[in-house]
Design a protein around this motif. Structure first.
Motif, short mmCIF file in Angstrom:
data_model
loop_
_atom_site.label_atom_id
_atom_site.label_comp_id
_atom_site.label_asym_id
_atom_site.label_seq_id
_atom_site.Cartn_x
_atom_site.Cartn_y
_atom_site.Cartn_z
N ASP A 91 -4.81 -10.86 -14.39
CA ASP A 91 -5.24 -11.00 -13.01
C ASP A 91 -6.62 -10.94 -13.00
O ASP A 91 -7.24 -11.54 -11.97
CB ASP A 91 -4.60 -9.48 -12.50
N ALA A 92 -7.45 -10.35 -13.74
CA ALA A 92 -8.95 -10.26 -13.58
C ALA A 92 -9.41 -11.41 -13.95
O ALA A 92 -10.47 -12.11 -13.06
CB ALA A 92 -9.69 -9.06 -14.50
N ASP A 93 -8.79 -12.25 -14.68
CA ASP A 93 -9.47 -13.48 -15.17
C ASP A 93 -9.07 -14.44 -14.13
O ASP A 93 -9.81 -15.42 -14.10
CB ASP A 93 -8.83 -13.84 -16.52
N ILE A 104 0.09 2.05 2.48
CA ILE A 104 1.10 1.91 1.51
C ILE A 104 2.22 2.89 1.70
O ILE A 104 3.60 2.48 1.68
CB ILE A 104 0.57 2.09 0.23
N ARG A 105 1.90 4.19 2.09
CA ARG A 105 2.98 5.15 2.35
C ARG A 105 3.67 4.72 3.67
O ARG A 105 5.14 5.08 3.87
CB ARG A 105 2.26 6.38 2.51
N ARG A 125 3.77 -7.52 -5.30
CA ARG A 125 2.47 -7.10 -5.70
C ARG A 125 1.61 -8.39 -5.38
O ARG A 125 0.56 -8.31 -5.26
CB ARG A 125 2.69 -6.78 -7.27
N GLU A 126 2.36 -9.46 -5.57
CA GLU A 126 1.30 -10.73 -5.57
C GLU A 126 0.89 -10.99 -3.99
O GLU A 126 -0.24 -11.52 -3.81
CB GLU A 126 2.33 -11.82 -5.88
N ALA A 137 -0.72 -1.54 -9.78
CA ALA A 137 0.33 -1.01 -10.52
C ALA A 137 1.57 -1.18 -10.04
O ALA A 137 2.56 -0.57 -10.95
CB ALA A 137 -0.09 0.32 -10.94
N LEU A 138 1.74 -1.95 -8.78
CA LEU A 138 3.12 -1.99 -8.42
C LEU A 138 4.21 -2.90 -9.16
O LEU A 138 3.44 -3.95 -9.45
CB LEU A 138 3.12 -2.51 -6.84
N GLY A 139 5.16 -2.36 -9.54
CA GLY A 139 6.03 -3.29 -10.43
C GLY A 139 5.58 -3.74 -11.88
O GLY A 139 6.06 -4.68 -12.35
N VAL A 140 4.79 -2.95 -12.61
CA VAL A 140 4.19 -3.33 -13.71
C VAL A 140 4.65 -2.39 -14.77
O VAL A 140 4.53 -0.99 -14.34
CB VAL A 140 2.83 -3.54 -13.66
N GLU A 141 5.17 -2.77 -15.80
CA GLU A 141 5.72 -1.62 -16.87
C GLU A 141 4.55 -1.24 -17.66
O GLU A 141 3.49 -1.77 -17.54
CB GLU A 141 6.80 -2.54 -17.72
#
Length: 946
Positions: A530-532, A475-476, A487-488, A515-519
């Motif tokens: 997402d889990a569902d 990622i870095r 993120r998708e 957590a990328l791009g989520v408020e």
């Protein structure tokens, strides 16, 4: 001059300053036919001012009909009286305004007008229905007509009333001799030819010793000969076409080649004309622009479609000469040739275009020998070493050892190909694969697949701790090289990793990318969604990783813990679930549901002491919790510890004396047959909770069991006064009177209840069953009709109505029920029983499954399903129904509650035991709606016999 004296003086411009007395003004109009300057001879020209502006000549004849017969008082004349007037903008605006006025007036009260029209039409159709509506029941029965029955229907024939009409149509005409002779000659078969016919060819016909030459005529034998020659010509054309096929293989059926001639497509004149036009057009294209390759290809394919394969090859050959650098033209030329000729064409093509990858691949595909194909591809790689496709095709033909060597050379020639690096890493050993991936990462630092493959490699070799570090560094590193993956995309990579048997890699990707791009305010909602979605796609490790990350961010959210525990219960192990629940209650000690889940899991695992320990800890954290107290009581009562349950209930009444706690204590005493203690507790409970209707009902049931009928009646009366809106209370009072033989009083109780509680389907159902039990079928039918009008969507009423109908009309009633409430489980259950009775096993099974799917909590549906499988199913199907029912744990249903609440028989019964008992009660003929009619029939027959 004589006459009037003129006083006039003219200036130098000829203007006068005087006028004759009595003369007209100079500004007046000129006399008629006056022409200016005519006296001076000024003639010979005419100006626009002399004749004036142009005008439209009047119509020679006015065709407007203005007679009185063409006049209407409302609309006026049918003609346009102002047809000759110009139509300007004001007229258009006026028309638009009036049009809007008309539209507004038409819009007003339109819905009311349409309703009136519709109601009038419904009344008319009620009196005079359409013919098609009168046969709806007969049309429905056409579904059951089989194909054989339909074919056996007689054909409609002509039925004439008058025999004269039939005789008039029968006409007999004598057959001419010429027609008979022609028929005889056509039926005649010649098996041999005489010498004269063979030499003369049928041109001379012997006739009475004379030879009469025919002027160009031909005998039928000559026609047969020409037909045979034509057929042979068509056969030769067909064989030529088959031998000139593109694949070069001739497929001829030696036994049926003559009959195969019938399949030859004969082009129509229109198709031939279109082909000629297209040929001219494409000839123009290739002649004007010979370097345009698609034009040559189109021209060749046109000839191929027209069936002229030789011309197509000639056209594409000319195209190859005109466009030697176009690879598509060469490929088309190779396609039109046989395999051997195609090789020669492609050999010439690679001389013209040595860098064409497509031509090299096509040339390799034409080789049937693997060694020759390898040789072609290696030659191609010598010419085009930087083609990824050529390397992939060549490597696919090599064994693993040679493939690894070629991949080592391939990554040197095409270092930008990620697939080559990954394929080489898969073929190498662990240490060599690490070196290959490190080199690939240095060569292509912007490719995330290399990092993910490295993580999978470490996981496959047991280096689990390195997986998280590799994904974190990925990622870095990608962020430093300005690679921003969505993120998708990361979630898709995690799903692919789990499907590729790399669950730890998938979890590491989830932790880093979730957590990328989520408020911040949307994190919980999006993560749960997402889990569902992962659970729906059977990616349980990804869902587990999302729940773990969410619990780290929201450790005090009870809902997240419950979701995670439910996921572990369905897709994890008992140990993981126990660990998760212990961690959950440490963060949320006041979440009663978590304590209860932990205790229940311990109990189901057989660890009763562990369940008691968890409930004891729950008591310390929630001393006044009703749910915890009741769970402890249920645990003790289910494990045959009534004394401990009594002590717990006594403490619960002191600490949390709620309505449910009192009711559970009374129910426990009733189960233990301690009716006096139960009545004592009931009196105390009613003093504290006088408006809890279940206490009044329990008191009346216990008193009725003790045969204290007046006291039970008084208890129900008090309950109906305190709780006038309680439907079970009214039904219990009516049933009590019915059991005592007071049908009239029971009927009046139900009538009063229906007045107080409008549109209560259970009250209508009980009233109908009361009349059926009393033998009043007509009254029951009348009540059912009123009930269906009041409660149109009540499935229980429709199910009862289906059972009440005669057998021949039950299908029609079930169709009406499905239209009124399509997805009601009671209706689906009733329809399944119809299929069961008619021995339509597959349909019955599908409808039973539909009923339990619509409402898994309806125990009657499960009992019906299991009863059907007991009669028609296999042991495996019966076991599957039992398993699904135990998992659903139903709590509702008339038959189910009647068995489950019977403390004399079903005390502490499991779900499976209750299911088997309900299945016995729901066999064909034993179900309550069906059994009532059967009892009536038996009673009626016995009365007739008496």
């Amino acid at each position: 001059s004589t006459g009037k004296t003129v006083v006039c003086r003219l200036d130098e411009r000829g203007r006068g300053d005087g006028m004759s007395k009595g003369s007209k003004s100079f500004n007046s109009s000129a006399p008629v036919n006056y022409v200016a300057g005519l006296g001076r001879g000024a003639t010979g020209f005419t100006t626009r001012s002399d004749i004036g502006p142009a005008r439209q000549a009047p119509d020679a004849e006015d065709k407007t009909n203005l007679a009185e017969s063409n006049f209407d008082k409302f609309s006026g004349y049918s003609e346009n009286l102002f047809n000759e007037m110009p139509y300007d903008e004001d007229d258009e605006a006026a028309d638009q305004v009036w049009g809007e006025v008309d539209a507004k007036m038409d819009e007003r009260r339109r819905s009311r007008r349409e309703r009136l029209i519709e109601s009038a039409l419904d009344k008319y159709r009620a009196v005079r229905p359409k013919l098609q509506h009168q046969f709806n029941d007969l049309k429905r029965d056409l579904v059951h007509v089989s194909a054989d029955d339909w074919e056996n229907l007689p054909e409609p024939g002509e039925h004439r009333k008058h025999r004269a009409a039939e005789k008039r149509n029968e006409k007999f005409i004598p057959t001419p001799d010429t027609l008979l002779e022609k028929a005889r000659m056509e039926a005649e078969v010649h098996t041999s030819l005489d010498p004269k016919q063979m030499t003369k060819g049928g041109m001379e016909t012997p006739m009475g010793g004379m030879e009469t030459p025919l002027s160009g005529g031909a005998t039928p034998l000559t026609d047969l000969k020409s037909i045979g020659e034509a057929r042979g010509a068509v056969l030769s054309v067909k064989l030529d076409q088959m031998s000139d096929s593109v694949s070069g293989q001739t497929v001829v059926d030696p036994k049926g080649y003559l009959t195969d001639l019938n399949s030859i497509k004969v082009s129509t004149e229109a198709e031939i004309g279109d082909i000629k036009k297209a040929r001219l057009l494409l000839k123009s294209v290739t002649s004007t622009n010979p370097g345009h390759g698609p034009g040559w290809i189109a021209a060749a394919r046109l000839e191929e479609v027209a069936g002229k394969l030789v011309n197509a090859r000639q056209v594409i050959r000319d195209g190859c000469r005109a466009c030697p650098a176009n690879e598509d033209v060469w490929l088309e030329a190779a396609r039109l040739q046989t395999p051997e000729n195609a090789k020669a064409v492609l050999a010439e093509a690679v001389k013209k275009i040595p860098s064409s990858v497509k031509i090299w691949l096509q040339a390799a595909s034409l080789e049937s020998n693997i060694q020759m194909r390898r040789r072609v591809l290696r030659k191609a790689l010598e010419v085009v070493p930087n083609s990824v496709k050529l390397w992939q095709a060549a490597i696919d033909l090599e064994p693993p050892e040679d493939a690894r060597m070629m991949l080592g050379r391939a990554v040197e020639c095409v270092p930008h190909s990620v697939d080559m690096w990954l394929a080489l890493a898969r073929l190498e050993t662990y240490q060599n694969a690490k070196r290959v991936l490190n080199k690939a990462r240095e060569t292509i630092p912007t490719e995330p697949q290399i990092w993910i493959t490295a993580a999978k490699l470490e996981e496959a070799n047991g280096m689990i701790d390195l997986v998280d570090r590799i994904i974190e560094r990925a990622i870095r590193s990608l962020a430093l090289h300005s690679v921003n993956m969505e993120r998708e995309q990361w979630l898709a990579e995690a799903e692919a990793a789990e499907r590729g048997s790399s669950p730890r890699t998938a979890q590491a990707i989830i932790r880093e990318a979730i957590a990328l791009g989520v408020e911040d305010e949307d994190r919980k909602r999006i993560w749960m969604e997402d889990a569902d979605s992962f659970v729906a796609r059977n990616c349980h490790e990804c869902a587990r990783a999302i729940y773990a990350h969410a619990l780290q961010v929201f450790p005090t959210k009870k809902g997240v813990w419950v979701r995670a525990a439910q996921h572990e219960k369905n897709h994890g192990t008992r140990e993981s679930l126990d660990t998760l629940l212990r961690k959950a209650v440490s963060y949320c000690p006041h979440a009663q549901v978590l304590w209860l889940m932990g205790a229940k899991e311990k109990w189901l695992a057989g660890d009763v002491d562990g369940a008691r320990t968890i409930l004891a800890e729950a008591f310390r954290s929630n001393p006044d919790s009703e749910q915890v107290w009741l769970a402890a009581v249920k645990l003790e009562s289910e494990n045959n510890e009534p004394e401990r349950a009594r002590i717990l209930l006594q403490k619960a009444r002191e600490r949390a004396g709620t309505e449910r706690v009192w009711m559970k204590a009374i129910v426990l005493e009733r189960h233990l047959r301690e009716y006096n203690s139960a009545l004592t507790l009931l009196n105390k409970a009613l003093r504290q909770h006088p408006k809890f209707w279940k206490l009044h009902l329990l008191k009346a049931q216990i008193q009725e069991r003790l045969e204290m009928i007046p006291e039970a009646r008084d208890a129900l009366d008090r309950g109906m006064k305190v709780c006038p809106d309680c439907v079970p209370m009214w039904i219990s009072a009516a049933r009590l009177e019915d059991k005592q033989g007071n049908v009239s009083k029971a009927r009046s109780i139900l009538e009063v209840a229906r007045l107080k509680i409008a549109q209560a389907a259970p009250l209508w159902l009980e009233a109908v069953r009361l009349e059926r039990r009393a033998g009043n079928r007509k009254a029951a039918l009348t009540l059912m009709a009123k009930a269906l009008q009041q409660c149109r969507s009540a499935g229980r009423l429709w199910a009862e109505a289906i059972a009440m109908e005669p057998r021949a009309q039950q299908k029609t009633k079930s169709s009406d029920a499905l239209k009124a409430c399509d997805n009601d489980p009671h209706v689906i259950l009733a329809v399944s029983r119809l299929f069961w009775r008619d021995r339509k096993e597959e349909k019955c099974r599908s409808w039973c499954n539909r009923a339990v799917t619509l409402d898994p909590d309806l125990g009657d549906a499960w009992g019906n399903y299991y009863a059907f499988e007991l009669q028609h199913g296999t042991p495996e199907q019966q076991a599957e129904v039992v398993r699904r029912c135990v998992a659903a744990d139903p709590h509702h249903g008339e038959e189910w509650l009647q068995v489950d609440k019977d403390d004399l028989v079903a005390l502490n019964w499991s779900v499976e035991q209750v299911l088997k008992k309900v299945a016995q009660n729901m066999a064909l003929g034993k179900y309550v709606p069906e059994a009532l009619d059967r009892v009536q029939q038996l009673s009626a027959s016995s009365s007739r016999q008496g």
